[in-house]
Design a protein around this motif. Structure first.
Motif, mmCIF file in Angstrom:
data_model
loop_
_atom_site.group_PDB
_atom_site.id
_atom_site.type_symbol
_atom_site.label_atom_id
_atom_site.label_comp_id
_atom_site.label_asym_id
_atom_site.label_seq_id
_atom_site.Cartn_x
_atom_site.Cartn_y
_atom_site.Cartn_z
ATOM 1 N N LEU A 111 92.361 -16.800 66.812
ATOM 2 C CA LEU A 111 92.735 -15.845 67.850
ATOM 3 C C LEU A 111 94.253 -15.831 67.953
ATOM 4 C CD1 LEU A 111 92.112 -13.994 70.300
ATOM 5 C CD2 LEU A 111 91.952 -16.075 71.685
ATOM 6 N N VAL A 112 94.864 -14.686 67.712
ATOM 7 C CA VAL A 112 96.325 -14.552 67.747
ATOM 8 C C VAL A 112 96.744 -13.968 69.089
ATOM 9 C CG1 VAL A 112 98.348 -13.502 66.670
ATOM 10 C CG2 VAL A 112 96.418 -14.251 65.244
ATOM 11 N N LEU A 113 97.656 -14.682 69.760
ATOM 12 C CA LEU A 113 98.164 -14.278 71.065
ATOM 13 C C LEU A 113 99.682 -14.283 71.040
ATOM 14 C CD1 LEU A 113 95.976 -16.876 72.919
ATOM 15 C CD2 LEU A 113 95.673 -14.447 73.270
ATOM 16 N N LEU A 114 100.280 -13.622 72.030
ATOM 17 C CA LEU A 114 101.722 -13.673 72.215
ATOM 18 C C LEU A 114 102.037 -14.461 73.479
ATOM 19 C CD1 LEU A 114 102.719 -9.977 71.381
ATOM 20 C CD2 LEU A 114 102.787 -11.968 69.866
ATOM 21 N N ALA A 115 103.245 -15.006 73.529
ATOM 22 C CA ALA A 115 103.651 -15.802 74.682
ATOM 23 C C ALA A 115 104.097 -14.951 75.863
ATOM 24 C CB ALA A 115 104.789 -16.743 74.282
ATOM 25 N N ASP A 116 104.269 -13.639 75.648
ATOM 26 C CA ASP A 116 104.873 -12.801 76.696
ATOM 27 C C ASP A 116 103.940 -11.719 77.235
ATOM 28 O OD1 ASP A 116 104.801 -11.118 74.522
ATOM 29 O OD2 ASP A 116 106.938 -10.609 74.557
ATOM 30 N N GLN A 117 102.634 -11.970 77.189
ATOM 31 C CA GLN A 117 101.654 -11.049 77.766
ATOM 32 C C GLN A 117 100.908 -11.772 78.902
ATOM 33 O OE1 GLN A 117 99.609 -10.065 73.976
ATOM 34 N NE2 GLN A 117 99.993 -7.924 74.477
ATOM 35 N N PRO A 118 101.575 -12.038 80.010
ATOM 36 C CA PRO A 118 101.005 -12.910 81.039
ATOM 37 C C PRO A 118 99.837 -12.326 81.824
ATOM 38 C CG PRO A 118 103.040 -11.929 81.830
ATOM 39 C CD PRO A 118 102.927 -11.556 80.380
ATOM 40 N N LEU A 119 99.572 -11.021 81.675
ATOM 41 C CA LEU A 119 98.457 -10.431 82.413
ATOM 42 C C LEU A 119 97.124 -10.604 81.687
ATOM 43 C CD1 LEU A 119 99.975 -7.122 83.840
ATOM 44 C CD2 LEU A 119 100.019 -9.442 84.787
ATOM 45 N N ILE A 120 97.172 -11.080 80.437
ATOM 46 C CA ILE A 120 95.935 -11.358 79.710
ATOM 47 C C ILE A 120 95.192 -12.481 80.431
ATOM 48 C CG2 ILE A 120 94.926 -12.130 77.535
ATOM 49 C CD1 ILE A 120 96.252 -9.431 77.287
ATOM 50 N N LEU A 125 89.906 -12.615 77.272
ATOM 51 C CA LEU A 125 89.692 -13.329 76.013
ATOM 52 C C LEU A 125 88.217 -13.647 75.790
ATOM 53 C CD1 LEU A 125 92.760 -15.746 75.888
ATOM 54 C CD2 LEU A 125 92.525 -13.423 74.985
ATOM 55 N N GLN A 126 87.504 -13.963 76.859
ATOM 56 C CA GLN A 126 86.067 -14.199 76.727
ATOM 57 C C GLN A 126 85.351 -12.924 76.301
ATOM 58 O OE1 GLN A 126 85.015 -15.840 80.537
ATOM 59 N NE2 GLN A 126 86.147 -17.736 80.157
ATOM 60 N N GLY A 149 96.158 -3.915 69.019
ATOM 61 C CA GLY A 149 97.163 -4.965 69.027
ATOM 62 C C GLY A 149 96.563 -6.302 69.390
ATOM 63 N N VAL A 150 97.424 -7.267 69.599
ATOM 64 C CA VAL A 150 96.968 -8.588 70.019
ATOM 65 C C VAL A 150 96.831 -8.611 71.541
ATOM 66 C CG1 VAL A 150 97.906 -9.735 67.997
ATOM 67 C CG2 VAL A 150 99.354 -9.436 70.006
ATOM 68 N N PRO A 151 95.939 -9.472 72.012
ATOM 69 C CA PRO A 151 95.162 -10.489 71.334
ATOM 70 C C PRO A 151 94.185 -9.890 70.320
ATOM 71 C CG PRO A 151 95.182 -10.883 73.705
ATOM 72 C CD PRO A 151 95.745 -9.520 73.474
ATOM 73 N N ALA A 152 94.021 -10.607 69.220
ATOM 74 C CA ALA A 152 93.079 -10.198 68.189
ATOM 75 C C ALA A 152 92.463 -11.447 67.573
ATOM 76 C CB ALA A 152 93.770 -9.368 67.110
ATOM 77 N N LEU A 153 91.173 -11.359 67.322
ATOM 78 C CA LEU A 153 90.429 -12.484 66.767
ATOM 79 C C LEU A 153 90.044 -12.165 65.327
ATOM 80 C CD1 LEU A 153 88.961 -15.167 66.972
ATOM 81 C CD2 LEU A 153 87.183 -14.040 68.312
ATOM 82 N N PHE A 154 90.578 -12.964 64.407
ATOM 83 C CA PHE A 154 90.376 -12.745 62.971
ATOM 84 C C PHE A 154 89.374 -13.750 62.413
ATOM 85 C CE2 PHE A 154 94.534 -11.052 63.902
ATOM 86 C CZ PHE A 154 94.652 -9.919 63.107
ATOM 87 N N PRO A 155 88.331 -13.269 61.720
ATOM 88 C CA PRO A 155 87.452 -14.208 61.032
ATOM 89 C C PRO A 155 88.207 -14.903 59.905
ATOM 90 C CG PRO A 155 86.889 -11.941 60.461
ATOM 91 C CD PRO A 155 87.923 -11.867 61.529
ATOM 92 N N ALA A 156 87.686 -16.023 59.467
ATOM 93 C CA ALA A 156 88.399 -16.858 58.496
ATOM 94 C C ALA A 156 88.750 -16.113 57.216
ATOM 95 C CB ALA A 156 87.573 -18.102 58.179
#
Length: 208
Positions: A111-120, A125-126, A149-156
């Motif tokens: 799961l790829v996230l950014l540090a500057d999206q505090p409203l997520i 995410l669930q 865009g992110v957040p985005a969940l990538f399979p392996a």
């Protein structure tokens, strides 16, 4: 979510110089906590196997803050934060993303996230995770402001594509390139990010 750790890694990108902010944006005050802590708290509620924060320009400051960021870890069901240094952070977001994904040498989705999206929120995410579970061969991506865009969940199996990210072309370029493999998940909260001190102060002023 239950107390069981799930086979998922969370990757929070925080390596940039925050040039428009003018200081260490990742540790700017957000409701009495570092801005970065909001992303960590939301990710931690998923009970992931790992939470990795990628530091770069402000790595020393993030390292100093790490004990405070882990202060809420009181038992084995709460995932501690790992801090990964990317010395070549000036090469761009894409390079830091590729570096971090290579660090996660396993078969877990990421799961790829950014540090500057505090409203997520943890619920955001669930919701993303639940959509991904229904189609685990695809990418589950936040959909907002008529884009992906992110957040985005990538399979392996998409890690090899993430390895190829370069310069300022991060996960979003991959989402658009492989849009036919993407499950869009409505997430209006992802539209807000903090670029400047004004962004931060204006939002906090409205929230009072």
């Amino acid at each position: 979510m239950n107390n069981k750790t799930i086979n998922l890694d969370c990757l929070i990108l925080a390596a940039g110089s925050a040039s428009r902010f003018g200081s260490c944006k990742q540790l700017a005050d957000w409701h009495g906590q570092p801005l970065l802590a909001a992303s960590i708290a939301a990710a931690r509620q998923l009970k992931p196997a790992r939470i990795v924060v990628v530091g770069g320009a402000f790595y020393p400051q993030l390292l100093q803050a790490l004990p405070a960021l882990n202060a809420q870890v009181k038992n084995k069901t709460e995932t501690p934060v790992e801090l990964l240094e990317f010395p070549a952070w000036n090469l761009g977001l894409g390079h830091s993303l590729a570096h971090a994904v290579k660090y996660l040498q396993n078969s877990n989705p990421v799961l790829v996230l950014l540090a500057d999206q505090p409203l997520i929120s943890a619920q955001d995410l669930q919701n993303l995770y639940h959509h991904w579970c229904q189609n685990p061969e695809k990418i589950a991506s936040a959909s907002f402001a008529n884009t992906l865009g992110v957040p985005a969940l990538f399979p392996a199996q998409f890690k090899a594509r993430l390895y190829e990210c370069r310069g300022d072309r991060g996960a979003k370029s991959l989402l658009l390139r492989y849009s036919n493999h993407v499950i869009p998940v409505a997430m209006p909260s992802a539209e807000f990010d903090v670029d400047t001190p004004a962004d931060l102060s204006n939002y906090l002023r409205k929230a009072i």
